[in-house]
Design an enzyme around this catalytic site. Structure first.
Site, PDB file in Angstrom:
ATOM      1  N   CYS A   1       0.847  -1.182   0.000  1.00 26.17           N
ATOM      2  CA  CYS A   1       0.000   0.000   0.000  1.00 26.17           C
ATOM      3  C   CYS A   1       0.889   1.240   0.000  1.00 26.17           C
ATOM      4  CB  CYS A   1      -0.946   0.090   1.188  1.00 26.17           C
ATOM      5  SG  CYS A   1      -2.092  -1.292   1.296  1.00 26.17           S
TER       6      CYS A   1
ATOM      7  N   ARG B   1       3.707  -0.199  -4.968  1.00 23.90           N
ATOM      8  CA  ARG B   1       3.447  -0.736  -3.623  1.00 23.90           C
ATOM      9  C   ARG B   1       2.111  -1.456  -3.525  1.00 23.90           C
ATOM     10  NH1 ARG B   1       6.926   1.531   0.258  1.00 23.90           N
ATOM     11  NH2 ARG B   1       5.526   0.802   1.871  1.00 23.90           N
TER      12      ARG B   1
ATOM     13  N   TRP C   1      -2.871  -2.549  -1.732  1.00 21.10           N
ATOM     14  CA  TRP C   1      -2.639  -3.979  -1.947  1.00 21.10           C
ATOM     15  C   TRP C   1      -3.525  -4.657  -0.906  1.00 21.10           C
ATOM     16  CZ3 TRP C   1      -0.887  -8.336   0.673  1.00 21.10           C
ATOM     17  CH2 TRP C   1      -0.540  -9.427  -0.139  1.00 21.10           C
TER      18      TRP C   1
ATOM     19  N   ASN D   1      -1.724   1.906   5.900  1.00 20.91           N
ATOM     20  CA  ASN D   1      -0.917   0.794   5.395  1.00 20.91           C
ATOM     21  C   ASN D   1      -0.581  -0.060   6.610  1.00 20.91           C
ATOM     22  OD1 ASN D   1       0.995  -0.873   4.230  1.00 20.91           O
ATOM     23  ND2 ASN D   1       2.554   0.726   4.038  1.00 20.91           N
ATOM     24  N   GLY D   2      -0.894  -1.352   6.552  1.00 24.75           N
ATOM     25  CA  GLY D   2      -0.614  -2.220   7.699  1.00 24.75           C
ATOM     26  C   GLY D   2      -1.830  -3.082   8.018  1.00 24.75           C
TER      27      GLY D   2
ATOM     28  N   GLU E   1      16.502 -17.921  -8.538  1.00 29.71           N
ATOM     29  CA  GLU E   1      16.166 -16.526  -8.843  1.00 29.71           C
ATOM     30  C   GLU E   1      15.591 -16.414 -10.260  1.00 29.71           C
ATOM     31  OE1 GLU E   1      15.651 -13.882  -7.419  1.00 29.71           O
ATOM     32  OE2 GLU E   1      15.909 -12.288  -8.890  1.00 29.71           O
TER      33      GLU E   1
ATOM     34  N   LYS F   1      11.892 -15.019 -11.153  1.00 29.96           N
ATOM     35  CA  LYS F   1      11.656 -13.928 -12.121  1.00 29.96           C
ATOM     36  C   LYS F   1      10.609 -14.356 -13.141  1.00 29.96           C
ATOM     37  CE  LYS F   1      12.906 -11.430 -10.481  1.00 29.96           C
ATOM     38  NZ  LYS F   1      13.630 -10.960  -9.339  1.00 29.96           N
TER      39      LYS F   1
ATOM     40  N   GLU G   1       7.056 -14.598 -11.503  1.00 31.72           N
ATOM     41  CA  GLU G   1       6.364 -13.366 -11.111  1.00 31.72           C
ATOM     42  C   GLU G   1       6.070 -12.448 -12.296  1.00 31.72           C
ATOM     43  OE1 GLU G   1       8.411 -10.942  -8.188  1.00 31.72           O
ATOM     44  OE2 GLU G   1      10.344 -11.336  -9.092  1.00 31.72           O
TER      45      GLU G   1
ATOM     46  N   HIS H   1      16.443 -37.272  -8.303  1.00 35.67           N
ATOM     47  CA  HIS H   1      15.821 -37.716  -7.051  1.00 35.67           C
ATOM     48  C   HIS H   1      14.315 -37.482  -7.065  1.00 35.67           C
ATOM     49  CE1 HIS H   1      19.677 -38.685  -5.318  1.00 35.67           C
ATOM     50  NE2 HIS H   1      20.131 -37.537  -5.801  1.00 35.67           N
TER      51      HIS H   1
ATOM     52  N   LYS I   1       5.521  -4.305  -4.213  1.00 39.30           N
ATOM     53  CA  LYS I   1       6.980  -4.331  -4.101  1.00 39.30           C
ATOM     54  C   LYS I   1       7.460  -4.473  -2.664  1.00 39.30           C
ATOM     55  CE  LYS I   1      11.174  -2.696  -5.963  1.00 39.30           C
ATOM     56  NZ  LYS I   1      11.545  -4.006  -6.479  1.00 39.30           N
TER      57      LYS I   1
HETATM   58  O1  M6R Z   1      12.648  -5.284  -0.200  1.00 43.25           O
HETATM   59  P1  M6R Z   1      13.163  -6.673  -0.034  1.00 43.25           P
HETATM   60  O2  M6R Z   1      14.450  -6.914  -0.748  1.00 43.25           O
HETATM   61  O3  M6R Z   1      13.260  -7.093   1.403  1.00 43.25           O
HETATM   62  O4  M6R Z   1      12.083  -7.591  -0.717  1.00 43.25           O
HETATM   63  C1  M6R Z   1      12.178  -8.978  -0.645  1.00 43.25           C
HETATM   64  C2  M6R Z   1      11.211  -9.635  -1.597  1.00 43.25           C
HETATM   65  O5  M6R Z   1       9.908  -9.245  -1.307  1.00 43.25           O
HETATM   66  C3  M6R Z   1      11.527  -9.300  -3.057  1.00 43.25           C
HETATM   67  O6  M6R Z   1      12.832  -9.662  -3.414  1.00 43.25           O
HETATM   68  C4  M6R Z   1      10.529 -10.037  -3.971  1.00 43.25           C
HETATM   69  O7  M6R Z   1      10.753 -11.422  -3.917  1.00 43.25           O
HETATM   70  C5  M6R Z   1      10.606  -9.530  -5.400  1.00 43.25           C
HETATM   71  N1  M6R Z   1       9.285  -9.564  -5.967  1.00 43.25           N
HETATM   72  C6  M6R Z   1      11.490 -10.366  -6.259  1.00 43.25           C
HETATM   73  O8  M6R Z   1      11.520  -9.939  -7.570  1.00 43.25           O
END
Ligand code: M6R
Length: 604
Positions: free
Chosen positions: A2, A27, A70, A96-97, A477, A481, A484, A500, A599
């Site tokens: 948010c 956000r 969000w 926010n929260g 990673e 990517k 998401e 396995h 984010k």
């Molecule tokens: O702000 P942060 O680095 O703590 O965020 C961690 C994760 O939320 C962040 O890396 C998330 O997995 C991204 N969407 C990855 O692309």
């Protein structure tokens, strides 16, 4: 999660609020809303554009608050969108929260004849503030918050004093911007850059009253505080697309400059060493550690996994890596002589922050590898390293990840040289790291082949990423990517793990992306590729330039420059980021704001 924005000043508020929301949209983008005292709130489901379409003319008024959501409590509907009003309709809040005891509070309000129309915890808070409002909004906010359990970044206004904004913080960030023609409030300093670089960060348990030309900060319990503005180092251009079609693409292409900024003034190639001002004071402790724990979430967790390989291989430092969401709840049995490094772009991730607090409660030294200067984790850790990657706007982390890996190389040099890493090896690493921005600059000049390959792989519903050692976390990673940004089902495995169980999934419709640079596990990886080819799975290899053999075993190959093994994962990451980006674009998706995500994950 948010985004909150507020403005009180000399100019028309609603265009400023709308612009602020656009900068904060990463956000959360389930719904958005705006409130200017004297007007009914305007709310819309979906992106800020939908809200903008409803605001055909600026709302009259030079102060207001706004929110991009969000969804946590309640579906993303217009009814659940912020701002929420009290019973009288004259007090509005954005939040926010999560208010954990909102059901209990709601029952209390119902007994007073006060009812809510939405499903949100925020509306309960708005009604609660209204129920104790007796002409002083700050007093009402403070009183209401004394009944609340949970987290909040809160901003409130009353129609009766339209030139005053009240804000409070517990667990969700609030930054006040001090500008020439008024003052602002935001969840994130990047949204203030168009107006000012002078900011005041609220700490947990603090609140403030902000007017056009004043601000007063105090604890929620009422103790006055004397806080002076700090300067944000980022420029407004850094939160603009600067000619790129998407922020994600811009941020991937920033890798060379990000590495330059991360190492600037910190690398001593002639000595094969690194110096990091933020950890100087605790260097002796780090060198003597029996064990180090790295904590992070999402991409930051995978960066930590790569960091573990670096520390163990080159610095001889026993290291473990924990997910923030696990470390904070499990029973931790740290060695007496251990420390925790929190890795986080935003510096606000709730589970990473809670892990830092858990580590502190265990009496451990805490460090941060943080991008956002002044963020909560940056302030709560004992020492640390700033990434200096600049603001990352796209929801998918790209440049921050590259910078996190770079910081781990610097830390490896710093600690390693004190623990037996030879000067010769240190110099090799430092020299290659210094040259890396140039190497990547050159590499990024032609990525057409990645776009071409992406067109082919966009047709598949599934994908499996494999790698070994340093490239096992990079496989994870790469898979994150792809998931998401493109919503493709993707898995990741250490190459040796396939047989396995997971190899059972593979067939001609299930491609494998194999990270197979020329390193000490190259032969093993080639064997893994042979195994998956025997199951008819298409193979896309990320391999070292000049490796002719790989062409015979893989269907497609993306070549990358060869680097020292500690730096190779940084290079291997780039084509994976671009692959996800181009597949997302090929599928016509919003690559900067993938569905269901936000984010900064400030809720638990
Ligand atoms: O702000 P942060 O680095 O703590 O965020 C961690 C994760 O939320 C962040 O890396 C998330 O997995 C991204 N969407 C990855 O692309």
């Amino acid at each position: 999660m948010c985004g909150i924005f507020g403005y009180v000043g000399a100019r028309s508020a609603s265009p400023i609020l709308l612009e602020g929301l656009r900068t904060l949209e990463y956000r959360g983008y389930d719904s958005a809303g705006i409130y200017v005292p004297g007007q009914a709130p305007v709310r819309a489901v979906g992106p800020i554009d939908n809200l903008a379409a409803k605001l055909t003319a600026p709302l009259p008024g030079s102060a207001g608050i706004a929110h991009t959501r969000w969804a946590t409590h309640g579906a993303p509907t217009e009814l659940n969108a912020h701002p929420h009003l009290d019973m009288s309709g004259t007090v509005a809040i954005v939040h926010n929260g999560i208010i954990e005891n909102y059901r209990e509070l709601k029952e209390g309000l119902i007994m007073q004849g006060i009812t809510c129309t939405s499903d949100t915890d925020t509306e309960v808070l708005a009604k609660l503030i209204g129920s104790v409002y007796r002409g002083d909004l700050l007093a009402a906010v403070r009183e209401a918050l004394s009944f609340v359990r949970g987290t909040y970044g809160l901003v409130a206004m009353s129609e009766r004093r339209p030139g005053e904004i009240v804000t409070a913080r517990m667990g969700s960030p609030i930054v006040i911007g001090i500008a020439a023609d008024g003052n602002l409030i935001s969840s994130d300093p990047s949204a203030l850059l168009a107006h000012t670089k002078d900011v005041i960060y609220l700490e947990d348990g603090e609140c403030a009253v902000v007017t056009k030309d004043s601000y007063e900060v105090m604890t929620i319990s009422g103790k006055k505080l004397n806080k002076s503005p700090e300067t944000v180092e980022w420029d407004v251009e850094s939160v603009q697309k600067q000619g790129y079609e998407h922020f994600m693409l811009k941020e991937i292409f920033e890798a060379p400059s990000v590495i330059e900024n991360t190492i600037r003034g910190r690398l001593m190639p002639e000595k094969g060493r690194a110096k990091l001002g933020g950890v100087e004071r605790v260097l002796d402790t780090l060198v003597d550690l029996d064990r180090l724990t790295i904590v992070g979430c999402g991409s930051a967790y995978y960066a930590g996994q790569v960091g573990r390989y670096m520390f163990e291989e080159y610095a001889g430092l026993p290291t473990e890596v924990e997910l923030g969401s696990e470390y904070r709840y499990k029973r931790n049995l740290p060695d007496k002589n251990s420390a925790v490094i929190a890795v986080t772009q935003s510096g606000e991730t709730a589970d990473t922050l809670a892990s830092v607090r858990e580590a502190k409660s265990l009496g451990l030294l805490t460090l941060g590898v943080v991008n956002v200067v002044g963020s909560t984790i940056a302030r709560e850790t004992d020492a640390g390293v700033y990434n200096h990657a600049g603001p990352e706007v796209a929801v998918a982390s790209t440049k921050a990840f590259i910078s996190q890996l770079t910081v781990f190389v610097l830390l490896t040099l710093l600690i390693g040289r004190e623990k037996g890493l030879s000067a010769e090896e240190g110099k090799r690493i430092a020299a290659e790291l210094a040259a890396l921005p140039g190497v990547l600059e050159q590499y990024l000049k032609n990525t057409d082949n990645i776009a071409t390959v992406a067109k082919k792989y966009a047709a598949y519903r599934d994908a499996m990423f494999i790698g070994r050692k340093f490239h096992t976390p990079i496989a994870y990673e790469g898979s994150l990517k792809l998931k998401e940004v493109t919503y493709t089902h993707a898995e990741a495995y250490a190459g040796g793990e396939l047989k396995h169980g997971s190899i059972a999934m593979l067939d001609e419709q299930f491609p494998v992306i194999a990270l197979v640079p020329k390193d000490d596990v190259y032969e093993k990886m080639v064997s893994n590729i042979e195994e998956v080819r025997a199951r008819k799975a298409p193979v896309l290899a990320i391999a070292t330039e000049g490796d002719m053999h790989i062409k015979a075993v893989a269907d497609d190959v993306l070549f990358i420059p060869k680097m020292h093994p500690i730096l190779q994962p940084i290079v291997t990451t780039i084509p994976l980021q671009l692959l996800a980006y181009y597949i997302g674009v090929e599928k016509g998706l919003n690559v900067d704001r993938p569905r269901n995500l936000a984010k900064s994950v400030t809720v638990e």
